[in-house]
Design a protein around this motif. Sequence first.
Motif, mmCIF file in Angstrom:
data_model
loop_
_atom_site.group_PDB
_atom_site.id
_atom_site.type_symbol
_atom_site.label_atom_id
_atom_site.label_comp_id
_atom_site.label_asym_id
_atom_site.label_seq_id
_atom_site.Cartn_x
_atom_site.Cartn_y
_atom_site.Cartn_z
ATOM 1 N N VAL A 83 13.609 2.467 -21.760
ATOM 2 C CA VAL A 83 12.258 1.917 -21.625
ATOM 3 C C VAL A 83 11.585 1.843 -22.998
ATOM 4 O O VAL A 83 10.930 0.846 -23.335
ATOM 5 N N ALA A 84 11.747 2.865 -23.808
ATOM 6 C CA ALA A 84 11.155 2.872 -25.150
ATOM 7 C C ALA A 84 11.751 1.756 -26.004
ATOM 8 O O ALA A 84 11.027 1.063 -26.730
ATOM 9 N N ASN A 85 13.073 1.589 -25.932
ATOM 10 C CA ASN A 85 13.727 0.518 -26.701
ATOM 11 C C ASN A 85 13.242 -0.856 -26.239
ATOM 12 O O ASN A 85 12.965 -1.737 -27.062
ATOM 13 N N ALA A 86 13.153 -1.041 -24.921
ATOM 14 C CA ALA A 86 12.707 -2.325 -24.388
ATOM 15 C C ALA A 86 11.265 -2.592 -24.806
ATOM 16 O O ALA A 86 10.909 -3.706 -25.196
ATOM 17 N N SER A 87 10.428 -1.567 -24.753
ATOM 18 C CA SER A 87 9.029 -1.708 -25.151
ATOM 19 C C SER A 87 8.931 -2.063 -26.638
ATOM 20 O O SER A 87 8.158 -2.943 -27.027
ATOM 21 N N ARG A 88 9.713 -1.398 -27.472
ATOM 22 C CA ARG A 88 9.708 -1.666 -28.913
ATOM 23 C C ARG A 88 10.189 -3.094 -29.192
ATOM 24 O O ARG A 88 9.593 -3.822 -29.981
ATOM 25 N N LEU A 100 10.172 -5.655 -27.104
ATOM 26 C CA LEU A 100 9.199 -6.604 -26.588
ATOM 27 C C LEU A 100 8.005 -6.708 -27.539
ATOM 28 O O LEU A 100 7.524 -7.798 -27.833
ATOM 29 N N SER A 101 7.556 -5.577 -28.047
ATOM 30 C CA SER A 101 6.444 -5.573 -28.992
ATOM 31 C C SER A 101 6.819 -6.332 -30.259
ATOM 32 O O SER A 101 6.030 -7.121 -30.781
ATOM 33 N N SER A 102 8.027 -6.121 -30.743
ATOM 34 C CA SER A 102 8.498 -6.834 -31.933
ATOM 35 C C SER A 102 8.585 -8.326 -31.668
ATOM 36 O O SER A 102 8.210 -9.145 -32.519
ATOM 37 N N LEU A 103 9.066 -8.703 -30.498
ATOM 38 C CA LEU A 103 9.171 -10.113 -30.136
ATOM 39 C C LEU A 103 7.789 -10.761 -30.069
ATOM 40 O O LEU A 103 7.582 -11.851 -30.600
ATOM 41 N N VAL A 104 6.836 -10.080 -29.458
ATOM 42 C CA VAL A 104 5.476 -10.617 -29.348
ATOM 43 C C VAL A 104 4.861 -10.788 -30.737
ATOM 44 O O VAL A 104 4.257 -11.819 -31.040
ATOM 45 N N SER A 112 6.442 -11.234 -33.547
ATOM 46 C CA SER A 112 7.130 -12.340 -34.215
ATOM 47 C C SER A 112 6.619 -13.683 -33.710
ATOM 48 O O SER A 112 6.422 -14.615 -34.494
ATOM 49 N N GLU A 113 6.408 -13.793 -32.410
ATOM 50 C CA GLU A 113 5.890 -15.039 -31.838
ATOM 51 C C GLU A 113 4.478 -15.319 -32.344
ATOM 52 O O GLU A 113 4.127 -16.460 -32.637
ATOM 53 N N ILE A 114 3.667 -14.290 -32.461
ATOM 54 C CA ILE A 114 2.299 -14.462 -32.971
ATOM 55 C C ILE A 114 2.337 -14.927 -34.423
ATOM 56 O O ILE A 114 1.592 -15.835 -34.817
ATOM 57 N N GLU A 115 3.196 -14.338 -35.238
ATOM 58 C CA GLU A 115 3.320 -14.755 -36.636
ATOM 59 C C GLU A 115 3.788 -16.204 -36.740
ATOM 60 O O GLU A 115 3.308 -16.968 -37.568
ATOM 61 N N LEU A 116 4.740 -16.591 -35.880
ATOM 62 C CA LEU A 116 5.219 -17.976 -35.865
ATOM 63 C C LEU A 116 4.076 -18.918 -35.492
ATOM 64 O O LEU A 116 3.882 -19.956 -36.120
ATOM 65 N N GLY A 117 3.317 -18.535 -34.480
ATOM 66 C CA GLY A 117 2.168 -19.353 -34.065
ATOM 67 C C GLY A 117 1.147 -19.494 -35.173
ATOM 68 O O GLY A 117 0.611 -20.577 -35.413
ATOM 69 N N LYS A 118 0.868 -18.391 -35.891
ATOM 70 C CA LYS A 118 -0.086 -18.445 -37.001
ATOM 71 C C LYS A 118 0.402 -19.404 -38.086
ATOM 72 O O LYS A 118 -0.377 -20.188 -38.634
ATOM 73 N N ALA A 119 1.684 -19.315 -38.411
ATOM 74 C CA ALA A 119 2.236 -20.185 -39.452
ATOM 75 C C ALA A 119 2.143 -21.655 -39.043
ATOM 76 O O ALA A 119 1.780 -22.514 -39.854
ATOM 77 N N GLU A 120 2.469 -21.936 -37.775
ATOM 78 C CA GLU A 120 2.395 -23.322 -37.298
ATOM 79 C C GLU A 120 0.955 -23.818 -37.283
ATOM 80 O O GLU A 120 0.681 -24.961 -37.665
ATOM 81 N N LEU A 121 0.026 -22.983 -36.847
ATOM 82 C CA LEU A 121 -1.384 -23.379 -36.806
ATOM 83 C C LEU A 121 -1.934 -23.607 -38.206
ATOM 84 O O LEU A 121 -2.747 -24.508 -38.411
ATOM 85 N N LYS A 122 -1.483 -22.808 -39.170
ATOM 86 C CA LYS A 122 -1.955 -22.995 -40.539
ATOM 87 C C LYS A 122 -1.514 -24.357 -41.067
ATOM 88 O O LYS A 122 -2.314 -25.084 -41.645
ATOM 89 N N LYS A 123 -0.251 -24.719 -40.829
ATOM 90 C CA LYS A 123 0.241 -26.025 -41.268
ATOM 91 C C LYS A 123 -0.534 -27.143 -40.577
ATOM 92 O O LYS A 123 -0.929 -28.127 -41.198
ATOM 93 N N THR A 124 -0.760 -26.989 -39.283
ATOM 94 C CA THR A 124 -1.489 -28.000 -38.523
ATOM 95 C C THR A 124 -2.930 -28.116 -39.010
ATOM 96 O O THR A 124 -3.458 -29.220 -39.150
ATOM 97 N N ALA A 125 -3.563 -26.982 -39.293
ATOM 98 C CA ALA A 125 -4.955 -27.000 -39.762
ATOM 99 C C ALA A 125 -5.054 -27.681 -41.122
ATOM 100 O O ALA A 125 -6.007 -28.430 -41.371
ATOM 101 N N VAL A 126 -4.083 -27.431 -41.994
ATOM 102 C CA VAL A 126 -4.107 -28.070 -43.309
ATOM 103 C C VAL A 126 -3.973 -29.583 -43.159
ATOM 104 O O VAL A 126 -4.702 -30.356 -43.781
ATOM 105 N N LYS A 127 -3.051 -30.017 -42.296
ATOM 106 C CA LYS A 127 -2.870 -31.458 -42.081
ATOM 107 C C LYS A 127 -4.107 -32.074 -41.444
ATOM 108 O O LYS A 127 -4.531 -33.163 -41.821
ATOM 109 N N ALA A 128 -4.704 -31.378 -40.474
ATOM 110 C CA ALA A 128 -5.908 -31.900 -39.824
ATOM 111 C C ALA A 128 -7.063 -31.978 -40.817
ATOM 112 O O ALA A 128 -7.826 -32.952 -40.825
#
Length: 133
Positions: free
Chosen positions: A15-20, A22-26, A28-44
Amino acid sequence: MSMGQEDEPTVGQLVANASRDLSSLVRSEIELGKAELKKTAVKAGTGAGLFGGAAFLGLLAIILLSVAAAYGVSALGLHPALAFLIVAVVYLLIAAVLVLIGKKQLGQAKGPQRAIETSKESVEALKAVGKGD
């Protein structure tokens, strides 16, 4: 206890490994979203700036074309002041027509009729439930 059981992780460790993970995955997804939004905001932002520049140049062109139109009317033999006045009156007439059309369009605009109706129905249903009906 045998040797095979010591190598297997416990349920708590799983359970601890799965939680860790999952937290790492979330994260990473947030960082990816931030990077994509930054590129989109610059273009906009760049696109909006370019549209602003185009609008400014369009405004300058309209001013210059207005002056040219007034001098064109003046070339017909009218006094320059009268020619500029004629161009201004034409613009005022166009503005008045646009105001009337805009007013008509605003008068035809209606609120979210279906949403209001369903909201009223929901309130009535909740009142009926509250009364025990």
